[in-house]
Design an enzyme around this catalytic site. Structure first.
Site, mmCIF file in Angstrom:
data_model
loop_
_atom_site.group_PDB
_atom_site.id
_atom_site.type_symbol
_atom_site.label_atom_id
_atom_site.label_comp_id
_atom_site.label_asym_id
_atom_site.label_seq_id
_atom_site.Cartn_x
_atom_site.Cartn_y
_atom_site.Cartn_z
ATOM 1 C CE LYS A 54 -7.480 -4.183 6.216
ATOM 2 N NZ LYS A 54 -8.025 -3.369 4.963
ATOM 3 C CD GLN A 98 -8.388 0.118 4.166
ATOM 4 O OE1 GLN A 98 -7.649 -0.708 4.429
ATOM 5 N NE2 GLN A 98 -9.876 -0.185 4.125
ATOM 6 C CG ASP A 121 -7.024 -6.062 -0.602
ATOM 7 O OD1 ASP A 121 -7.092 -6.753 0.413
ATOM 8 O OD2 ASP A 121 -6.969 -4.811 -0.419
#
Ligand code: NDP
Length: 291
Positions: A54, A98, A121
């Site tokens: 990422k 994460q 997200d």
């Protein structure tokens, strides 16, 4: 019949180009550079690989990126303090915590602390609600990536029967919302679904997001169905090397399907590309630039 290959790799390239161009445009106008901040707790090997890719993807597109790596045993309060500091930092456009988190940390509670405007997200409860209302400034990366693959290849969803195997908060449930919004008739399956192959065979568009290597055999697939394989399962190949295997038995299913995503090179590259898009969307939202 041999199925058409739906290359997420190819579609992702187009999105990455769009992001790169837009970032340059903003910087040329003298605007601050959009930036993603990733928070990783502990040393989970798969998470470390994902986080690295990422950060690398951000660098390639001209997006800023910052990484915070915390000890596995970090106290809940310390993690929340860091998130509050990031929420208040104007240079942080997007925040990604994460997952999975270690067992002493409740993921829902932690994500609830992230500023919903910076939730790249689309996992914050407020954004999940807005997603179902069709009014969210971001959409979840993997499900949106699937929608973009279908759209790119001209596969419509209106009136189609979509069957999704897997009801997780990051894939199955939000994908159901996105497909429903596009007028598909959606069935969400899980580990307690009865006669799963029978239900799956009703699908015009079948999505496998289970995490079980090659579970979806030809018996699950109606002739001519479109098959999307979200699964990423790491296995050891004949030469001892690591190979990635999807949730779909590709060799058998491609004989029956009209179109199919490969693993690797299918949904995976789209997830990262959509994360870059969402970093930009969060930035534009915060700067009042949203379309
Ligand atoms: P989860 O483990 O969170 O969810 C798995 C789902 O599959 C659950 O809903 C579970 O049902 C269901 N399931 C498990 N076993 C069966 C079974 N035998 N029959 C029917 N349903 C079953 O996984 P994720 O959604 O996070 O991920 C799924 C897969 O997708 C994984 O391989 C993951 O690595 C991959 N993935 C890939 C991404 C990409 O970018 N390509 C992004 C995210 C995930 P129940 O709810 O009843 O337990």
């Amino acid at each position: 019949m041999s199925a058409q290959l739906l290359s997420g790799k190819e579609v992702a390239r187009e999105f990455r180009k769009q992001v790169r161009v837009r970032v340059q445009e903003l910087v040329d106008k003298g605007m601050p550079r959009p930036s993603l901040t990733v928070v990783q707790v502990g040393n989970d090997a798969a998470s470390t690989v994902y986080v690295r890719s990422k950060v690398r993807a951000c660098e390639k597109l001209g997006l800023g990126s910052t990484m915070h790596k915390l000890e596995e045993s970090v106290p809940r309060g310390e993690l929340i303090d860091l998130i509050h500091t990031l929420n208040a930092d104007a240079s942080v456009s997007g925040i990604l915590v994460q997952l999975p988190l270690p067992p002493h940390l409740n993921a829902t509670e932690i994500i609830n602390e992230v500023d919903s405007a910076r939730d790249v997200d689309c996992l914050h409860p407020a954004n999940v609600g807005r997603l179902w209302l069709g009014d969210s400034h971001v959409t979840p990366c993997t499900p949106q990536g699937i929608i973009e693959i279908l759209q790119h290849y001209g596969i419509g969803l209106k009136g189609k029967r979509a069957v999704i195997i897997g009801r997780s908060n990051i894939v199955g449930k939000p994908l159901a919302a996105l497909m429903l919004a596009r007028h598909a008739t959606v069935t969400l399956c899980h580990s307690r679904t009865l006669d799963l192959p029978g239900v799956a065979r009703e699908a015009d568009v079948l999505v496998a997001a289970v995490g079980k290597p090659e579970m979806v055999t030809a018996d699950y697939v109606r002739d001519g169905a479109v098959v999307i394989d979200v699964g990423v399962n790491r296995q050891t190949g004949a030469d001892g090397e690591e190979v990635l295997v999807g949730d779909v038995d590709f060799a058998a299913v491609e004989e029956k399907a009209s179109a199919i995503t490969p693993v690797p090179g299918g949904v995976g590259p789209m997830t990262i590309a959509m994360l870059m898009v969402n970093t930009l969307r969060c930035y534009e939202y915060q700067h009042g630039l949203s379309a």
